[in-house]
Design a protein around this motif. Structure first.
Motif, PDB file in Angstrom:
ATOM      1  N   HIS A 407       0.827  -1.191   0.000  1.00 16.84           N
ATOM      2  CA  HIS A 407       0.000   0.000   0.000  1.00 16.84           C
ATOM      3  C   HIS A 407       0.871   1.254   0.000  1.00 16.84           C
ATOM      4  N   SER A 408       0.280   2.384  -0.319  1.00 17.33           N
ATOM      5  CA  SER A 408       1.000   3.652  -0.301  1.00 17.33           C
ATOM      6  C   SER A 408       1.522   3.918   1.109  1.00 17.33           C
ATOM      7  N   GLY A 409       2.789   4.380   1.193  1.00 16.48           N
ATOM      8  CA  GLY A 409       3.400   4.666   2.475  1.00 16.48           C
ATOM      9  C   GLY A 409       3.983   3.461   3.173  1.00 16.48           C
ATOM     10  N   ALA A 410       4.018   2.305   2.473  1.00 15.98           N
ATOM     11  CA  ALA A 410       4.521   1.088   3.123  1.00 15.98           C
ATOM     12  C   ALA A 410       6.037   1.117   3.279  1.00 15.98           C
ATOM     13  N   GLY A 411       6.752   1.890   2.416  1.00 10.52           N
ATOM     14  CA  GLY A 411       8.209   1.962   2.519  1.00 10.52           C
ATOM     15  C   GLY A 411       8.940   1.523   1.266  1.00 10.52           C
ATOM     16  N   LYS A 412       8.210   1.299   0.179  1.00  7.06           N
ATOM     17  CA  LYS A 412       8.837   0.791  -1.060  1.00  7.06           C
ATOM     18  C   LYS A 412       9.835   1.795  -1.636  1.00  7.06           C
ATOM     19  N   SER A 413       9.389   3.029  -1.835  1.00 10.09           N
ATOM     20  CA  SER A 413      10.280   4.056  -2.408  1.00 10.09           C
ATOM     21  C   SER A 413      11.418   4.386  -1.457  1.00 10.09           C
ATOM     22  N   THR A 414      11.158   4.306  -0.153  1.00  6.66           N
ATOM     23  CA  THR A 414      12.216   4.577   0.824  1.00  6.66           C
ATOM     24  C   THR A 414      13.351   3.571   0.682  1.00  6.66           C
ATOM     25  N   LEU A 415      12.998   2.309   0.463  1.00  4.00           N
ATOM     26  CA  LEU A 415      14.032   1.285   0.250  1.00  4.00           C
ATOM     27  C   LEU A 415      14.914   1.631  -0.944  1.00  4.00           C
ATOM     28  N   MET A 416      14.281   2.095  -2.026  1.00  4.17           N
ATOM     29  CA  MET A 416      15.055   2.426  -3.222  1.00  4.17           C
ATOM     30  C   MET A 416      15.873   3.706  -3.022  1.00  4.17           C
ATOM     31  N   ASN A 417      15.354   4.626  -2.200  1.00  3.67           N
ATOM     32  CA  ASN A 417      16.146   5.812  -1.868  1.00  3.67           C
ATOM     33  C   ASN A 417      17.403   5.436  -1.094  1.00  3.67           C
ATOM     34  N   LEU A 418      17.298   4.410  -0.290  1.00  4.05           N
ATOM     35  CA  LEU A 418      18.475   3.914   0.418  1.00  4.05           C
ATOM     36  C   LEU A 418      19.465   3.281  -0.555  1.00  4.05           C
ATOM     37  N   LEU A 419      18.940   2.575  -1.567  1.00  7.45           N
ATOM     38  CA  LEU A 419      19.814   1.969  -2.572  1.00  7.45           C
ATOM     39  C   LEU A 419      20.526   3.040  -3.408  1.00  7.45           C
ATOM     40  N   MET A 420      19.828   4.135  -3.694  1.00 12.87           N
ATOM     41  CA  MET A 420      20.452   5.251  -4.406  1.00 12.87           C
ATOM     42  C   MET A 420      21.362   6.064  -3.480  1.00 12.87           C
ATOM     43  N   ARG A 421      21.317   5.757  -2.221  1.00 11.50           N
ATOM     44  CA  ARG A 421      22.015   6.476  -1.142  1.00 11.50           C
ATOM     45  C   ARG A 421      21.643   7.955  -1.105  1.00 11.50           C
ATOM     46  N   PHE A 422      20.331   8.197  -1.250  1.00 12.98           N
ATOM     47  CA  PHE A 422      19.821   9.524  -0.939  1.00 12.98           C
ATOM     48  C   PHE A 422      19.768   9.692   0.587  1.00 12.98           C
ATOM     49  N   TYR A 423      19.669   8.575   1.280  1.00 12.17           N
ATOM     50  CA  TYR A 423      19.714   8.537   2.738  1.00 12.17           C
ATOM     51  C   TYR A 423      20.604   7.369   3.150  1.00 12.17           C
ATOM     52  N   ASP A 424      21.095   7.413   4.390  1.00 10.95           N
ATOM     53  CA  ASP A 424      21.812   6.273   4.971  1.00 10.95           C
ATOM     54  C   ASP A 424      20.910   5.589   5.976  1.00 10.95           C
ATOM     55  N   PRO A 425      20.984   4.277   6.086  1.00 12.11           N
ATOM     56  CA  PRO A 425      20.145   3.567   7.060  1.00 12.11           C
ATOM     57  C   PRO A 425      20.505   3.949   8.488  1.00 12.11           C
ATOM     58  N   THR A 426      19.493   3.942   9.342  1.00 13.22           N
ATOM     59  CA  THR A 426      19.728   4.202  10.754  1.00 13.22           C
ATOM     60  C   THR A 426      20.487   3.051  11.385  1.00 13.22           C
ATOM     61  N   ALA A 427      20.189   1.861  10.913  1.00 15.18           N
ATOM     62  CA  ALA A 427      20.887   0.649  11.373  1.00 15.18           C
ATOM     63  C   ALA A 427      20.985  -0.305  10.200  1.00 15.18           C
ATOM     64  N   GLY A 428      21.948  -1.232  10.274  1.00 13.08           N
ATOM     65  CA  GLY A 428      22.134  -2.184   9.184  1.00 13.08           C
ATOM     66  C   GLY A 428      22.929  -1.580   8.048  1.00 13.08           C
ATOM     67  N   SER A 429      22.946  -2.293   6.911  1.00  7.34           N
ATOM     68  CA  SER A 429      23.750  -1.834   5.781  1.00  7.34           C
ATOM     69  C   SER A 429      23.094  -2.234   4.472  1.00  7.34           C
ATOM     70  N   VAL A 430      23.358  -1.399   3.457  1.00  6.06           N
ATOM     71  CA  VAL A 430      22.942  -1.692   2.085  1.00  6.06           C
ATOM     72  C   VAL A 430      24.214  -1.918   1.292  1.00  6.06           C
ATOM     73  N   MET A 431      24.279  -3.038   0.562  1.00  8.60           N
ATOM     74  CA  MET A 431      25.510  -3.399  -0.139  1.00  8.60           C
ATOM     75  C   MET A 431      25.239  -3.657  -1.613  1.00  8.60           C
ATOM     76  N   VAL A 432      26.220  -3.281  -2.429  1.00  9.15           N
ATOM     77  CA  VAL A 432      26.224  -3.605  -3.849  1.00  9.15           C
ATOM     78  C   VAL A 432      27.510  -4.367  -4.129  1.00  9.15           C
ATOM     79  N   ASP A 433      27.376  -5.583  -4.643  1.00  7.94           N
ATOM     80  CA  ASP A 433      28.525  -6.446  -4.925  1.00  7.94           C
ATOM     81  C   ASP A 433      29.423  -6.588  -3.695  1.00  7.94           C
ATOM     82  N   GLY A 434      28.808  -6.654  -2.523  1.00  6.41           N
ATOM     83  CA  GLY A 434      29.554  -6.871  -1.290  1.00  6.41           C
ATOM     84  C   GLY A 434      30.148  -5.621  -0.672  1.00  6.41           C
ATOM     85  N   HIS A 435      29.968  -4.447  -1.293  1.00 11.17           N
ATOM     86  CA  HIS A 435      30.508  -3.184  -0.773  1.00 11.17           C
ATOM     87  C   HIS A 435      29.405  -2.400  -0.065  1.00 11.17           C
TER      88      HIS A 435
END
Length: 619
Positions: A407-435
């Motif tokens: 549903h709208s506001g569930a967090g889908k676009s936020t996840l992709m914003n993290l992948l684009m690194r428009f934001y950094d996660p508060t906890a945990g990590s987002v990795m591309v090819d292990g980086h």
């Protein structure tokens, strides 16, 4: 004053020009003081001597006629007086005229040089500060731009910087000039006649007080003018943008009357401003005339009694005009300075804002990207205490196509914003090819991750320039290949100017599907290893959606692709579908698997395909 010192630091590279401007300002100001003294010299040592000589000659000639014995005695005196009248006095007037011409010519030349120098300094200052501000705004994180009104950002880059320019280029220079003028002129007044000088100085406070008494009301009216002007422009822009709604509800007459009300209110305030300015002008004129009257009355008396020369009286009259207005500007300079300092504070507040997302020291350039993506125990919140993403674990292999549904506001676009690194996660990590993305240079990441949004911004340039925006180094053939992949090439070639066709306000208007395909071509020209499609077909009709989906199916091959969708028709062929609710992954599977079991996905599916399912049941 710290902001003022920082502002002056932008002038440091041009200190030679600044010093030149200060010297020129002083010279122009001092040269302004000289002409009245030349008038005094011409009158007292030229014109008055000639008139006196003529009078004395007439007296001596009359005496010689009446007393022939005095002819021999008076002849030498008459010859001397004729020399004064016919040669020496005219030469003195001519010398004064030549000097006056030279002073005025020199002052105008220096004034031209000073004006050019000040204008250059002012515009160069604006160039440097505006460029620095704009460059910094580009570095600021997406969070800053989302939280700050666009109008406020525009005001910093335009209005505030121009206000500071006005201080540097105009008001500060005028203040220096007026200060020097006041000191020099008052000193000159006391040199010429201390009693008249004392009277004029005593009038200055009354002139300043009358100005300040009106100034408060004038400023209040000026603020009201600005408010009404902004309100009028806001209404105008709003109603023009919504002209379709206005016409649909037959509100043309209502909006005309409403707008005329704003115009009428602005007119009334404008007239109040005019009335106040005229009253101030009248009061200032009365005090100035009083000063001039004092000089002529008392000065004339002094001239008659031989305590003051006529030339000195003329010089005093000229100097009066140099006293009152500069005195007011000197007093009012603090107000102008405070306005400019407030603008400086706002500009430097922007410059002092640090980007939340930036390269850490020693950040690595992302090597050749394969496209493996991993979210590991990722939590993120826009507002402290309320998680938008809550402990998400998600892994996508190279070349896989995954969909994010919810549903709208569930967090889908936020996840992709993290992948684009428009934001950094508060906890945990987002990795591309292990980086971990926080260990990588932003530029190297975003060159290999492209996003196509539901609403894409296209610029008012040519179609080719819009496509190349993602990769300015790309050649024309690469741009054409990207448009072919996005199923846009044939449409472009049908246009009279082809790829050079302008779009936007001065060019053609594109349909929703054409905009999406152009945005897709812009994303593809970077040859991304990871492609994000954020609800790109939700606003399209069925036929246009089919064409865009056909283009997407071609470009997704071999690329790791994330599809954010509300329409399930665009995700049925995904390798995996993640169902997200309240920032958490609540289900995962293929389309068939998710439809076959209870859950959010099947509820959405039944809602969207309700008509088709009921028809199938009925048959």
């Amino acid at each position: 004053m710290r902001s003022f010192r920082r502002t002056l630091s932008f002038l440091r590279p041009y200190r030679a020009r600044v010093i030149t401007a200060v010297i020129l300002t002083l010279l122009v100001t001092l040269l302004q003081i000289i002409p009245p003294r030349l008038f005094q010299y011409a009158i007292d040592d030229g014109i008055r001597q000639a008139l006196s000589a003529s009078t004395q000659i007439e007296t001596l000639q009359k005496e010689s006629k009446e007393n022939p014995t005095a002819v021999a005695k008076n002849q030498g005196e008459i010859s001397h007086l004729q020399e004064v009248r016919d040669n020496r006095a005219p030469k003195m007037v001519m010398y004064a005229a030549i000097a006056l011409f030279g002073v005025i010519l020199l002052r105008n030349i220096l004034s031209f040089a000073n004006s050019y120098t000040l204008t250059w300094i002012g515009h160069r200052f604006v160039f440097d500060l505006r460029f620095e501000t704009w460059k910094h705004l580009q570095r600021l994180s997406l969070a800053y731009h989302n939280q700050t009104q666009t109008g406020k950002i525009m005001a910093r880059v335009t209005g505030d910087i121009e206000l500071i320019q006005g201080l540097i280029q105009g008001q500060l220079v005028t203040f220096l000039s007026d200060l020097v003028t006041l000191v020099a002129v008052i000193a000159m007044l006391f040199v010429l006649e201390w009693r008249i000088a004392g009277m004029i100085v005593a009038l200055i406070p009354f002139y300043v007080i009358s100005y300040l008494s009106f100034l408060k009301h004038i400023r209040e009216v000026s603020q009201e003018q600005r408010r009404l002007w902004d309100e009028m422009l806001g209404k105008l822009a709003e109603k023009i943008a919504g002209i379709g709604v206005v016409k649909a509800f037959v509100k043309e007459d209502y909006e005309t009357a409403n707008f005329m009300g704003s115009v009428r209110a602005k007119f009334n305030v404008d007239m109040r401003q005019v009335h106040l300015n005229r009253r101030l002008g009248l009061m200032s004129g009365v005090i100035s005339a009083l000063g001039t009257g004092i000089v002529y009355a008392y000065g004339g008396s002094l001239v008659q009694h031989g305590h003051l020369t006529a030339g000195a009286l003329v010089a005093l009259t000229f100097y009066i005009g140099y006293v009152f207005n500069p005195a007011v500007r000197v007093v009012d300079f603090n107000n102008s300075l405070q306005w400019a300092l407030a603008a400086m504070d706002r500009v430097f507040q922007t410059l002092d804002t640090r980007p939340e997302i930036e390269d850490k020291p020693g950040a690595l350039a992302l090597p050749q990207v394969q496209g493996n993506v991993k979210f590991e125990n990722v939590t993120f919140s826009y507002v402290e205490g309320k998680n938008a993403i809550d402990d998400v674990n998600l892994e996508v292999k190279q070349g896989e196509i995954v969909a994010l549904v919810g549903h709208s506001g569930a967090g889908k676009s936020t996840l992709m914003n993290l992948l684009m690194r428009f934001y950094d996660p508060t906890a945990g990590s987002v990795m591309v090819d292990g980086h971990d993305l926080r260990e990588l240079r932003l530029e190297s990441l975003r060159k290999k991750v492209s996003m196509v949004a539901q609403e894409n911004v296209l610029f008012s340039v040519s179609l080719l320039e819009n496509v190349k925006y993602g990769n300015p180094q790309a050649n024309d053939q690469q741009a054409i290949d990207a448009c072919k992949a996005a199923d846009l090439h044939n449409f472009i070639m049908e246009l009279p100017d082809g790829y050079e066709t302008m779009i936007g306000e001065d060019g053609i208007k594109l349909s929703g599907g054409q905009k999406q395909r152009l945005a897709l071509a812009r994303a593809l020209i970077t040859d991304p290893a990871i492609l994000i499609l954020d609800d790109v077909t939700s606003a399209l009709d069925g036929e246009t959606e089919a064409r865009v989906q056909e283009a997407l199916s071609r470009v997704m091959r071999g690329r790791t692709t994330f599809i954010i969708a509300h329409r399930l028709s665009s995700v049925v062929d995904a390798d995996r579908i993640y169902v997200i609710e309240d920032g958490k992954i609540v289900d995962v599977g293929t389309h068939g698997e998710l439809v076959d079991r209870e859950g959010i996905y099947r509820d959405i599916y039944r809602e969207q395909f309700k008509s088709a399912l009921e028809s199938k049941s009925a048959s």
